[in-house]
Design a protein around this motif. Structure first.
Motif: not given
Ligand code: SF4
Ligand code: FES
Lengths: 253, 144
Positions: B47-55, B60-63
């Protein structure tokens, strides 16, 4: 001197028997593929034990029932079996205590079935032997010139409870780790390792700790405590195991 | 020797919490929550590594975590965490030989000192605390 007379009172009449259904698991792994249960109607009195009921069946109804027993007084550890789903000594369990019209007897889990209610103890005896269940020291009380190895009552209290083990295997049969791990040393042997380490006459602590500090040794115990709940002799193997682990974790020396 | 020849109960027997008291329930819950937290740990890294793919990916992950399903999973994680920690302290102390009673001469009918009231209270407390923490978490998440 007047002759002494002994009066033998007339035996009181034995109350009429009640009947219970004894459901016995019959299985010969060499000849059959799965166990089957056979029901027998057995008379009982308030003193009748499950072993008495099985022996009644063996004597009068089906001679082929396989059952192992010896002392009939919770001392030899031979007659452990599952009685209504819970492991117990058949000679130490009265029918009336079970409060049930049907009593199911099956061989204990976690031991290979030899036949019907008889299980093989080879593995338990070999793990028991593995932990060196004897006093280890250089000198001996029987060496000439050696004095007795005295202990205070308090020193005896530290291990006496664990020396009550009769090797019945009930603890190993309920252990959740033994249910899945064929190499686990088991509560019986671990409690005995503690029994000898806690004995002030013994000098084998280092050896035994090395044996149980193994990938299938003491660390596989997760303190579920079922072993202590079924032990018929009050050994409390779960306590012994945790105290033993205290040595390895540095909580005790 | 195979498992069948040894008459082992297998995982079914190991995971059966209906016998041998509340200690066996705690044993099962401890294993399940341990596995659950391991799964959460891996999922959390993903989940947190999704930040590497941009804002956008991060938002989307936070949603996802703001949905009803996301809230329920987080409440379960809170419960697992609390139970595993509180019961873990009980088990760790026990493993060191603390609170398991003192050896002695027992009288019949034997009551194993290691299966004492302190442990039972600690197990019930871990379950109750986990339930309270879950309810609090749900109230916060759904009360937003
Ligand atoms: S510790 Fe108790 S249950 Fe286990 S073998 Fe010894 S007497 Fe039997
Ligand atoms: S016959 Fe010896 S323990 Fe039951």
């Amino acid at each position: 001197m007047a002759a002494q007379s002994t009066q033998i009172s007339k035996p009181t009449s034995i109350p009429a028997s009640k009947y219970v259904t004894l459901r016995i698991s019959k299985f010969n792994p060499k000849k059959e593929s799965s166990p089957k249960f056979i029901d027998f109607k057995v008379p009982y009195q308030k003193w009748t034990t499950v072993l008495d009921a099985i022996l009644h069946v063996k004597q009068n109804l089906d001679h082929s029932i396989g059952v192992r027993y010896s002392c009939r007084q919770a001392s030899c550890g031979s007659c452990g079996m599952k009685i209504n789903g819970r492991p117990a000594l058949a000679c130490f369990t009265k029918i009336i205590e079970l409060n049930s019209d049907v009593i199911t007897v099956e061989p204990m889990n976690n031991f290979p079935i030899i036949r019907d209610l008889v299980v093989g103890f080879e593995r338990m005896f070999s793990t028991h032997k593995k932990i060196k269940p004897y006093i280890i020291r250089e000198d001996s009380e029987i060496t000439p010139g050696t004095k007795e190895f005295l202990q205070t009552p308090e020193e005896v209290e530290k291990y006496i409870q664990f020396s009550n083990c009769i090797k019945c295997g009930l603890c190993n049969s309920v252990c959740p780790t033994m249910a899945t791990d064929s190499s686990f040393v088991g509560p019986q042997a671990l409690a005995q390792a503690y029994r000898y380490i806690a004995d002030t006459r013994d000098k084998g602590k280092k050896d035994r700790l090395k044996i149980i500090d193994d990938s299938h040794g003491i660390w596989r115990c997760h303190f579920a405590g079922s072993c202590s709940q079924v032990c018929p002799k009050g050994v409390d193997p779960a306590m012994g195991i945790q105290l033993l682990r205290g040595y390895l974790l540095g909580f005790r020396s | 020797m195979t498992r069948v020849e040894e008459n082992k109960e297998g995982i079914k027997g190991m995971a059966n919490p209906t016998r041998y008291g509340i200690e066996r329930v705690a044993y099962l819950l401890m294993r399940l929550t341990g596995l659950g937290l391991l799964v959460y740990f891996v999922a959390h890294i993903a989940e947190t590594s999704s930040i590497l793919q941009g804002k956008v990916a991060w938002d989307e992950m936070l949603a996802l975590t703001q949905t009803t399903g996301g809230h329920i999973i987080l409440a379960l994680v809170i419960g697992m965490c609390v139970f595993h920690t509180v019961n873990g302290i009980r088990v760790m102390l026990g493993h060191g030989g603390i609170g398991v009673g003192t050896p002695g001469r027992l009288d019949y009918p034997y009551k194993p000192p290691s299966q004492n009231a302190r442990h039972k209270i600690a197990i019930y407390s871990s379950i109750v605390l986990a339930a309270i923490a879950m309810m609090y978490g749900l109230a916060v998440m759904f009360g937003e």
